[in-house]
Design an enzyme around this catalytic site. Structure first.
Site, mmCIF file in Angstrom:
data_model
loop_
_atom_site.group_PDB
_atom_site.id
_atom_site.type_symbol
_atom_site.label_atom_id
_atom_site.label_comp_id
_atom_site.label_asym_id
_atom_site.label_seq_id
_atom_site.Cartn_x
_atom_site.Cartn_y
_atom_site.Cartn_z
ATOM 1 N N ASN A 93 0.804 -1.220 0.000
ATOM 2 C CA ASN A 93 0.000 0.000 0.000
ATOM 3 C C ASN A 93 0.838 1.271 0.000
ATOM 4 O OD1 ASN A 93 -2.647 -1.245 0.098
ATOM 5 N ND2 ASN A 93 -2.180 -1.784 2.215
ATOM 6 N N GLU A 147 6.063 -6.015 -9.083
ATOM 7 C CA GLU A 147 6.176 -7.194 -8.212
ATOM 8 C C GLU A 147 7.544 -7.869 -8.375
ATOM 9 O OE1 GLU A 147 4.009 -7.541 -6.021
ATOM 10 O OE2 GLU A 147 2.173 -6.635 -6.808
#
Length: 217
Positions: free
Chosen positions: A12, A102
């Site tokens: 986040n 990622e």
């Protein structure tokens, strides 16, 4: 000389959003970018998914055990290895930047190839990812990026208490007295993709130790 950048932060912290913004900035100036992510990240399948709700398809997925130099070269030339005619465009623009989401899920050898793409091919590489898992252990891909990247940038977010969040905690949903209850766990496989049954919360050191009973790793 082009550089390898690693932009990391707790969950986040806006990593995917930052990647998509970087891609937009390049393309707004008429430059071509390639977006990629490890195949193991099944969230959004072939898309980069920002928690703000913005999505964009990747140009290619990175399978386990596959070298990135050839994979990058194919897509930089406009090739599609899955098509009947693999080379479909002979007049594509050069790639101005490779953006990888990622990146913690990359294998160390694939991170080595990211450095080679930057240094030998002259293409800047921006890798975005988290540094450690829910047990505070480094992901192999992130550890290698910390070792090789020319530039390290921490993207910050806050804990529920207002302090800076540095740890990622994993939560699962379990049934208790007929009700679904979310609870923290500190054991399990390193990789479990964020979804319905598994969620994550970024915590500061104080809150992490409170939830784990003082346990680290």
């Amino acid at each position: 000389m082009a550089k390898l950048y690693f932009r990391y932060g707790a969950m986040n912290s806006g990593k995917s959003t930052g990647l998509l913004q970087a891609a937009f900035n390049y393309e707004e100036r008429g430059q071509r970018v390639l977006l990629a992510k490890p195949q193991v990240d099944s969230k959004g399948e072939g898309q980069i998914v920002s928690r703000l709700g913005v999505t964009r398809p990747v140009d290619f997925l990175i399978p386990p055990g596959v070298g990135l130099m050839d994979l990058f070269r194919q897509h930089a030339l406009g090739d599609d290895p899955t098509a009947l005619l693999t080379h479909v465009n002979t007049e594509v623009k050069p790639v101005a930047c490779l953006l990888v989401d990622e990146a913690q899920f990359l294998e160390p050898a694939q991170v080595d190839d990211l450095l080679r793409i930057a240094v030998l091919r002259g293409v800047p590489v921006m890798a975005y990812g988290i540094r450690t898992d829910f047990r505070t252990a480094s992901f192999p891909g992130s550890a290698r990026l910390m070792e090789l990247a020319h530039s390290l940038e921490e993207l910050k977010t806050i804990c529920r208490c207002g302090r800076k969040a540095i740890f990622n905690t994993r939560k699962i949903v379990s049934a208790q007295e007929g009700e679904a209850v979310e609870r923290f766990i500190f054991e399990g496989d390193q990789v479990a993709i964020d979804g319905v049954e598994v969620t994550y919360e970024s915590l500061c050191g104080v809150c992490y130790l409170q939830e784990s009973g003082g346990r680290l790793g």
